[in-house]
Write a protein that holds these residues in place. Structure first.
Motif, PDB file in Angstrom:
ATOM      1  N   ASP A  58       0.845  -1.072  -0.366  1.00  0.00           N
ATOM      2  CA  ASP A  58       0.301  -0.088  -0.235  1.00  0.00           C
ATOM      3  C   ASP A  58       0.964   1.045  -0.228  1.00  0.00           C
ATOM      4  N   LYS A  59       1.943   1.342   0.817  1.00  0.00           N
ATOM      5  CA  LYS A  59       2.805   2.436   1.150  1.00  0.00           C
ATOM      6  C   LYS A  59       4.045   2.749  -0.496  1.00  0.00           C
ATOM      7  N   ILE A  60       3.552   1.620  -1.437  1.00  0.00           N
ATOM      8  CA  ILE A  60       4.831   1.680  -2.334  1.00  0.00           C
ATOM      9  C   ILE A  60       3.051   1.713  -3.500  1.00  0.00           C
ATOM     10  N   ALA A  61       2.783   1.979  -2.993  1.00  0.00           N
ATOM     11  CA  ALA A  61       1.332   1.913  -4.964  1.00  0.00           C
ATOM     12  C   ALA A  61       1.145   3.284  -4.429  1.00  0.00           C
ATOM     13  N   ALA A  62       0.920   4.019  -2.642  1.00  0.00           N
ATOM     14  CA  ALA A  62       1.307   5.281  -3.003  1.00  0.00           C
ATOM     15  C   ALA A  62       1.924   6.198  -2.947  1.00  0.00           C
ATOM     16  N   LEU A  63       3.064   5.795  -2.904  1.00  0.00           N
ATOM     17  CA  LEU A  63       4.812   6.528  -3.386  1.00  0.00           C
ATOM     18  C   LEU A  63       4.508   6.483  -4.772  1.00  0.00           C
ATOM     19  N   ASP A  64       4.359   5.330  -5.639  1.00  0.00           N
ATOM     20  CA  ASP A  64       4.903   5.290  -7.184  1.00  0.00           C
ATOM     21  C   ASP A  64       4.140   6.406  -8.241  1.00  0.00           C
ATOM     22  N   ALA A  65       2.793   6.740  -7.040  1.00  0.00           N
ATOM     23  CA  ALA A  65       1.611   7.083  -7.606  1.00  0.00           C
ATOM     24  C   ALA A  65       2.018   8.259  -7.639  1.00  0.00           C
ATOM     25  N   GLY A  66       2.789   8.826  -6.861  1.00  0.00           N
ATOM     26  CA  GLY A  66       3.304  10.150  -6.668  1.00  0.00           C
ATOM     27  C   GLY A  66       3.563  10.571  -5.659  1.00  0.00           C
ATOM     28  N   ALA A  67       2.727  10.171  -4.368  1.00  0.00           N
ATOM     29  CA  ALA A  67       3.243  10.620  -2.863  1.00  0.00           C
ATOM     30  C   ALA A  67       4.699  11.146  -2.630  1.00  0.00           C
ATOM     31  N   ASP A  68       4.376  12.358  -2.149  1.00  0.00           N
ATOM     32  CA  ASP A  68       5.756  12.432  -0.930  1.00  0.00           C
ATOM     33  C   ASP A  68       5.660  11.500   0.377  1.00  0.00           C
ATOM     34  N   ASP A  69       5.883  11.448   0.765  1.00  0.00           N
ATOM     35  CA  ASP A  69       5.496  10.851   2.438  1.00  0.00           C
ATOM     36  C   ASP A  69       4.266  10.342   2.804  1.00  0.00           C
ATOM     37  N   TYR A  70       4.364   9.319   3.621  1.00  0.00           N
ATOM     38  CA  TYR A  70       3.264   8.448   4.325  1.00  0.00           C
ATOM     39  C   TYR A  70       3.341   8.514   5.433  1.00  0.00           C
ATOM     40  N   LEU A  71       2.560   8.527   6.586  1.00  0.00           N
ATOM     41  CA  LEU A  71       2.183   8.385   7.649  1.00  0.00           C
ATOM     42  C   LEU A  71       1.053   7.984   8.256  1.00  0.00           C
ATOM     43  N   THR A  72       1.531   6.578   8.560  1.00  0.00           N
ATOM     44  CA  THR A  72       0.104   5.379   9.031  1.00  0.00           C
ATOM     45  C   THR A  72      -0.569   5.506  10.789  1.00  0.00           C
ATOM     46  N   LYS A  73      -1.570   5.167  10.193  1.00  0.00           N
ATOM     47  CA  LYS A  73      -2.550   5.826  11.352  1.00  0.00           C
ATOM     48  C   LYS A  73      -2.128   4.351  12.926  1.00  0.00           C
ATOM     49  N   PRO A  74      -2.709   4.789  13.778  1.00  0.00           N
ATOM     50  CA  PRO A  74      -2.759   6.140  13.942  1.00  0.00           C
ATOM     51  C   PRO A  74      -1.208   6.309  14.648  1.00  0.00           C
ATOM     52  N   PHE A  75      -1.223   8.335  14.491  1.00  0.00           N
ATOM     53  CA  PHE A  75      -0.306   8.748  14.529  1.00  0.00           C
ATOM     54  C   PHE A  75      -0.218  10.030  15.437  1.00  0.00           C
ATOM     55  N   SER A  76       0.550  10.204  16.229  1.00  0.00           N
ATOM     56  CA  SER A  76       0.732  11.815  16.753  1.00  0.00           C
ATOM     57  C   SER A  76       0.961  12.901  16.411  1.00  0.00           C
ATOM     58  N   VAL A  77       0.465  13.729  16.788  1.00  0.00           N
ATOM     59  CA  VAL A  77       0.364  15.159  16.030  1.00  0.00           C
ATOM     60  C   VAL A  77       1.631  15.133  16.253  1.00  0.00           C
ATOM     61  N   GLU A  78       2.288  15.198  17.066  1.00  0.00           N
ATOM     62  CA  GLU A  78       3.818  15.989  17.042  1.00  0.00           C
ATOM     63  C   GLU A  78       5.134  15.371  16.015  1.00  0.00           C
ATOM     64  N   GLU A  79       4.079  14.135  15.343  1.00  0.00           N
ATOM     65  CA  GLU A  79       4.974  13.764  14.509  1.00  0.00           C
ATOM     66  C   GLU A  79       4.075  14.133  12.760  1.00  0.00           C
ATOM     67  N   LEU A  80       3.128  14.567  12.648  1.00  0.00           N
ATOM     68  CA  LEU A  80       2.556  15.042  11.875  1.00  0.00           C
ATOM     69  C   LEU A  80       3.245  16.283  11.430  1.00  0.00           C
ATOM     70  N   LEU A  81       3.227  17.140  12.810  1.00  0.00           N
ATOM     71  CA  LEU A  81       3.966  18.561  12.471  1.00  0.00           C
ATOM     72  C   LEU A  81       4.993  18.702  12.354  1.00  0.00           C
ATOM     73  N   ALA A  82       5.991  17.285  12.691  1.00  0.00           N
ATOM     74  CA  ALA A  82       7.399  17.649  12.144  1.00  0.00           C
ATOM     75  C   ALA A  82       6.981  17.072  10.624  1.00  0.00           C
ATOM     76  N   ARG A  83       6.486  16.149  10.398  1.00  0.00           N
ATOM     77  CA  ARG A  83       6.325  16.071   8.782  1.00  0.00           C
ATOM     78  C   ARG A  83       6.450  17.116   8.402  1.00  0.00           C
ATOM     79  N   LEU A  84       4.777  17.880   8.337  1.00  0.00           N
ATOM     80  CA  LEU A  84       4.844  19.446   8.086  1.00  0.00           C
ATOM     81  C   LEU A  84       5.815  19.898   7.826  1.00  0.00           C
ATOM     82  N   ARG A  85       6.398  20.006   9.220  1.00  0.00           N
ATOM     83  CA  ARG A  85       8.146  21.534   9.507  1.00  0.00           C
ATOM     84  C   ARG A  85       9.301  20.922   8.302  1.00  0.00           C
ATOM     85  N   VAL A  86       9.469  19.365   7.779  1.00  0.00           N
ATOM     86  CA  VAL A  86      10.264  19.557   6.873  1.00  0.00           C
ATOM     87  C   VAL A  86       9.673  20.100   5.819  1.00  0.00           C
ATOM     88  N   THR A  87       7.854  18.914   4.971  1.00  0.00           N
ATOM     89  CA  THR A  87       7.809  19.732   3.863  1.00  0.00           C
ATOM     90  C   THR A  87       7.584  21.262   3.827  1.00  0.00           C
TER      91      THR A  87
END
Length: 238
Positions: free
Chosen positions: A88-117
């Motif tokens: 599933d991750k490979i399919a999304a990344l091959d289609a053109g996604a830049d990053d992949y975050l799995t649920k459940p996730f922490s808001v701190e990790e989400l914010l960190a990935r947003l800062r990187v982007t």
């Protein structure tokens, strides 16, 4: 650093509220969509800078949303999904996604990935400003610093609106810009009469750009959608 506009594509109200509450608390601007068709429409209409995308949408698979967005835009897409299998991750990344975050996730990790982007967007923007103060496409040249444009070595005499349209199209080379997106950038709003005015100004700009009105090279019309500046192949220049 200005916070980017983020489109949140999530059909689960509880997850969507968690994400939007987090974004609001951290002063991000955001839009929301609950299905794939609305996600594509919001992306085309508002040109968000980042998309947070769930894959399990009610009307289509998120991977198909990625493919459709990638057909005309390279904006960063971060998948947020409960799918944890590698395929599933490979399919999304091959289609053109830049990053992949799995649920459940922490808001701190989400914010960190947003800062990187966001940092990557800033670097790309700074690099584009440095490298592209002069735009060249075929026989068209636009010097953004001087506010002048030339075609076949001769200066184009453009009205202020025509020049703004030319700059907007050239800075989005190869991308389809919707009527709404263009009118909001040119006039700061998007009313029906603005779209009618846009057609008039675009026709005037094309008369000055296109040597053959029946076979336009630079500006392509997407009927009912908007306009796109085409990339000219240097090898095909007469």
């Amino acid at each position: 650093m200005n916070k980017p506009l983020i489109l949140v594509v999530e059909d689960d109200p509880s997850v969507r509220n968690l994400i939007t509450t987090t974004l609001k608390a951290n002063e991000y601007r955001f839009l929301t969509a609950g299905d794939g068709e609305n996600a594509i429409m919001e992306t085309a209409s508002h040109n968000p800078e980042i998309v947070l995308l769930d894959l399990g949408l009610p009307d289509m698979d998120g991977v198909d949303v990625i493919r459709r967005i990638r057909s005309w835009s390279n904006l960063p897409i971060i998948v947020i999904s409960a799918r944890t299998e590698d395929e599933d991750k490979i399919a999304a990344l091959d289609a053109g996604a830049d990053d992949y975050l799995t649920k459940p996730f922490s808001v701190e990790e989400l914010l960190a990935r947003l800062r990187v982007t966001q940092r990557r967007l800033s670097y790309m923007s700074a690099e584009a400003m440095t490298m592209s103060s002069v735009f060249i496409n075929g026989q068209l040249k636009v010097d953004y610093a001087s506010g002048c444009a030339w075609l076949n070595g001769e200066e184009l005499h453009l009205t202020p609106i025509e020049y703004k349209l030319l700059c907007l199209l050239s800075k989005n080379l190869g991308k389809v810009l919707t009527h709404t997106y263009i009118t909001q950038h040119i006039w700061g709003r998007s009313w029906d009469n603005d779209v009618a005015s846009l057609r008039v100004y675009m026709a005037a700009l094309r008369r000055k750009l296109e040597p053959n009105a029946d076979s336009p090279q630079y500006i392509q019309t997407h009927i009912g959608v908007g306009y796109r500046m085409m990339k000219i192949d240097p090898e095909k220049i007469d």
